[in-house]
Enzyme design. Structure first.
Site, PDB file in Angstrom:
ATOM      1  N   ALA A 135      -1.056   0.901   3.576  1.00  0.00           N
ATOM      2  CA  ALA A 135      -2.330   0.542   4.126  1.00  0.00           C
ATOM      3  C   ALA A 135      -2.102  -0.108   5.572  1.00  0.00           C
ATOM      4  O   ALA A 135      -0.781  -0.486   5.846  1.00  0.00           O
ATOM      5  CB  ALA A 135      -3.238  -0.554   3.303  1.00  0.00           C
ATOM      6  N   SER A 136      -2.997  -0.778   6.039  1.00  0.00           N
ATOM      7  CA  SER A 136      -3.062  -1.199   7.479  1.00  0.00           C
ATOM      8  C   SER A 136      -2.210  -2.772   7.524  1.00  0.00           C
ATOM      9  O   SER A 136      -1.539  -2.771   8.586  1.00  0.00           O
ATOM     10  CB  SER A 136      -4.325  -1.462   8.271  1.00  0.00           C
ATOM     11  OG  SER A 136      -5.210  -2.242   7.322  1.00  0.00           O
ATOM     12  N   ILE A 137      -2.600  -3.478   6.337  1.00  0.00           N
ATOM     13  CA  ILE A 137      -1.847  -4.694   6.400  1.00  0.00           C
ATOM     14  C   ILE A 137      -0.353  -4.583   5.741  1.00  0.00           C
ATOM     15  O   ILE A 137       0.463  -5.223   6.192  1.00  0.00           O
ATOM     16  CB  ILE A 137      -2.815  -5.549   5.951  1.00  0.00           C
ATOM     17  CG1 ILE A 137      -3.994  -5.852   6.707  1.00  0.00           C
ATOM     18  CG2 ILE A 137      -1.844  -6.873   5.415  1.00  0.00           C
ATOM     19  CD1 ILE A 137      -4.852  -6.990   6.421  1.00  0.00           C
ATOM     20  N   ALA A 138      -0.289  -3.850   4.623  1.00  0.00           N
ATOM     21  CA  ALA A 138       0.856  -3.859   3.818  1.00  0.00           C
ATOM     22  C   ALA A 138       1.104  -2.611   3.300  1.00  0.00           C
ATOM     23  O   ALA A 138       0.685  -1.725   3.318  1.00  0.00           O
ATOM     24  CB  ALA A 138       0.576  -5.015   2.536  1.00  0.00           C
ATOM     25  N   GLN A 139       2.572  -2.580   2.614  1.00  0.00           N
ATOM     26  CA  GLN A 139       3.169  -1.496   2.021  1.00  0.00           C
ATOM     27  C   GLN A 139       3.524  -2.028   0.640  1.00  0.00           C
ATOM     28  O   GLN A 139       3.947  -3.120   0.438  1.00  0.00           O
ATOM     29  CB  GLN A 139       3.980  -0.868   2.809  1.00  0.00           C
ATOM     30  CG  GLN A 139       4.748   0.594   2.334  1.00  0.00           C
ATOM     31  CD  GLN A 139       5.337   1.190   3.671  1.00  0.00           C
ATOM     32  OE1 GLN A 139       4.884   1.335   4.639  1.00  0.00           O
ATOM     33  NE2 GLN A 139       6.632   1.446   3.287  1.00  0.00           N
ATOM     34  N   VAL A 140       3.403  -1.086  -0.340  1.00  0.00           N
ATOM     35  CA  VAL A 140       3.760  -1.288  -1.636  1.00  0.00           C
ATOM     36  C   VAL A 140       4.689  -0.547  -2.221  1.00  0.00           C
ATOM     37  O   VAL A 140       4.766   0.654  -1.925  1.00  0.00           O
ATOM     38  CB  VAL A 140       2.496  -1.381  -2.482  1.00  0.00           C
ATOM     39  CG1 VAL A 140       2.890  -1.600  -3.992  1.00  0.00           C
ATOM     40  CG2 VAL A 140       1.259  -2.183  -2.180  1.00  0.00           C
ATOM     41  N   ASP A 291     -14.233  -5.928  -4.729  1.00  0.00           N
ATOM     42  CA  ASP A 291     -13.768  -4.751  -4.233  1.00  0.00           C
ATOM     43  C   ASP A 291     -13.409  -3.686  -5.472  1.00  0.00           C
ATOM     44  O   ASP A 291     -12.315  -3.326  -5.819  1.00  0.00           O
ATOM     45  CB  ASP A 291     -12.596  -4.716  -3.245  1.00  0.00           C
ATOM     46  CG  ASP A 291     -12.501  -3.257  -2.549  1.00  0.00           C
ATOM     47  OD1 ASP A 291     -13.374  -2.563  -2.563  1.00  0.00           O
ATOM     48  OD2 ASP A 291     -11.401  -3.129  -1.995  1.00  0.00           O
TER      49      ASP A 291
END
Length: 448
Positions: A135-140, A291
């Site tokens: 995603a825009s903020i983090a990667q998993v 969410d």
């Protein structure tokens, strides 16, 4: 509820850079970000001059997506705030997706090793170099500990916080200029929204806060003897402000209808457990999950409901939930006047509300709602748009009668509509208002 004080007060870990070099590097990155923003805006303006003139909401959404992290989140804020923005923009920004291309794994490794201050191989027995999500903020990424537990590692992308700060400084300055040049516009009308969004996004960037949210939610479940739901357990010794290591869940989203029907004897029972968990959290937990779309509720292989991704949470005042309770109860009983009275209580207005006229408009809205085809509510990209359309109708009816709702009401109502969609798709025979197995309002009675 108990808090992990040691973790909560842990200082930001050093990255190995000297303070002076770090400041210089941040300043350079900030300057480059300003130039990047100017380049995107120039490209958009040039396209408009040379004849590419889509509707303004479309052009703005495309520009936001080109600008990346901050503006994508701002677009999602617009999409979830129908009481603040025009309908056309709210509808268009439903398409503002928070999915981005994956970073090469070497950047992920560097961040993990810098934050944990140890080699990757010492912290984890195995890490999948292919991301589960980006995603825009983090990667998993999926991983396994040396003790054998399966985990996921949520890693903040490099420079995200600096980009957010640079972007919000620019947005705040622009907002104040607009406010000064626009007669009659409140001095805090736009900049206040920017400040609120900056606070929530910077909080989302602090993975230590998300880890605390996970702890608190599981403590809430334990305190209420809830064994039907669970949140991932964070591993604090392998978590920092930019790296979050947590238990990995195996299961399927609640909207994977084919799988649910093969593995669950009674989908209704599963839905009731999820509903009771979420509604009780409104008053008995410090926050509620804000969410609960399809990707964040899972049916686990052991039959429990997994609540995941606690980066976005909401906090509910007792008075707002009491008004919302009256609102939902009125809808359930078909009492349009009770619904109108509740909307007048929850909403912010200085005018006298004609409750009878509002009740008549609500009755017409409920007739429209009853004619919707529930089976189409789970089809592909229609999900958020359909939910938001219902939300817009309710907000619009209120505003026509001089009522302006606080954003927390819209945020809360959107989660409720998500659940309503689950009910209609998985167990359409369930009346969540009348069924005694669903505890919508019990938490209020437990407050002292």
């Amino acid at each position: 509820m108990r808090k992990n004080t040691e973790f909560e007060t842990q200082p930001q870990r050093p990255t190995g850079r000297r303070a002076g070099s770090g400041l210089a590097e941040d300043t350079l990155r900030g300057g480059l970000r300003v130039l990047q923003t100017a380049a995107v805006l120039t490209r958009t303006g040039a396209g408009w001059l040379f004849g590419r003139r889509p509707p303004l909401p479309v052009m703005l959404r495309e520009t936001f997506e080109s600008l990346g992290t901050t503006y994508i989140k701002l677009g999602q804020f617009i999409a979830s705030s129908p009481s603040l923005f025009p309908d056309a923009y709210v509808e268009e920004f439903q398409q503002c997706l928070d999915r981005t291309p994956a970073l090469p794994f070497r950047f992920i490794r560097e961040t993990i090793e810098s934050e944990l201050e140890q080699p990757l191989e010492k912290a984890y027995a195995w890490v999948d170099t292919r991301p589960l999500a980006s995603a825009s903020i983090a990667q998993v990424h999926a991983a396994r500990l040396h003790t054998g537990e399966e985990v996921v590692i949520k890693v903040q992308k490099p420079g995200v916080r600096n980009v957010l700060l640079t972007d919000f400084n620019f947005l705040y300055f622009a907002a104040r200029v607009v406010e000064m040049l626009t007669p009659g516009l409140s001095r805090s009308a736009v900049s206040g929204v920017i400040e609120e969004l900056q606070y929530s996004m910077l909080e989302e960037c602090d993975f230590r806060q998300e880890a605390r949210n996970l702890d608190q939610f599981n403590e809430f479940l334990q305190a209420t003897n809830n064994t039907r739901a669970v949140a991932p357990r964070p591993y604090h010794e392998l978590s920092t402000g930019r790296v979050l290591t947590m238990e990995r869940f195996h299961g399927v989203p609640l909207t994977d209808l084919d799988v649910l029907r093969r593995h669950v004897a009674d989908p209704t029972d599963t839905l009731i457990a999820a509903l009771n968990t979420w509604f009780s959290s409104l008053m008995l937990c410090d926050f509620f999950h804000a969410d609960v779309h399809a990707g964040n509720l899972m049916l686990l292989t052991d039959g429990r409901i997994g609540f995941i991704d606690f980066g976005i949470v909401g906090r509910m005042r007792k008075e707002t939930w009491e008004g919302m309770s009256q609102f939902l109860d009125g809808i359930g009983r078909g009492d349009h006047r009770a619904v109108a009275e509740a909307m007048a209580i929850v909403g912010m207005t200085r005018e006298a509300v004609d409750v009878d006229a509002l009740a008549r408009d609500i009755e017409r809205f409920q007739d429209k709602l009853a004619n919707l085809d529930p089976g189409r509510l789970l089809q592909g990209g229609r999900q958020d748009r359909e939910v938001n359309r219902l939300l817009l109708d309710i907000i619009r009816i209120g505003e026509q009668h001089g009522i302006r709702f606080p954003r927390e009401f819209a945020l809360l109502l959107k989660q409720f509509l998500y659940f309503d969609r689950y009910v209609q798709a998985l167990a359409p025979e369930l009346d969540m208002f009348a069924d005694t197995r669903v505890d919508l309002f019990a938490p209020i009675d437990q407050l002292h």
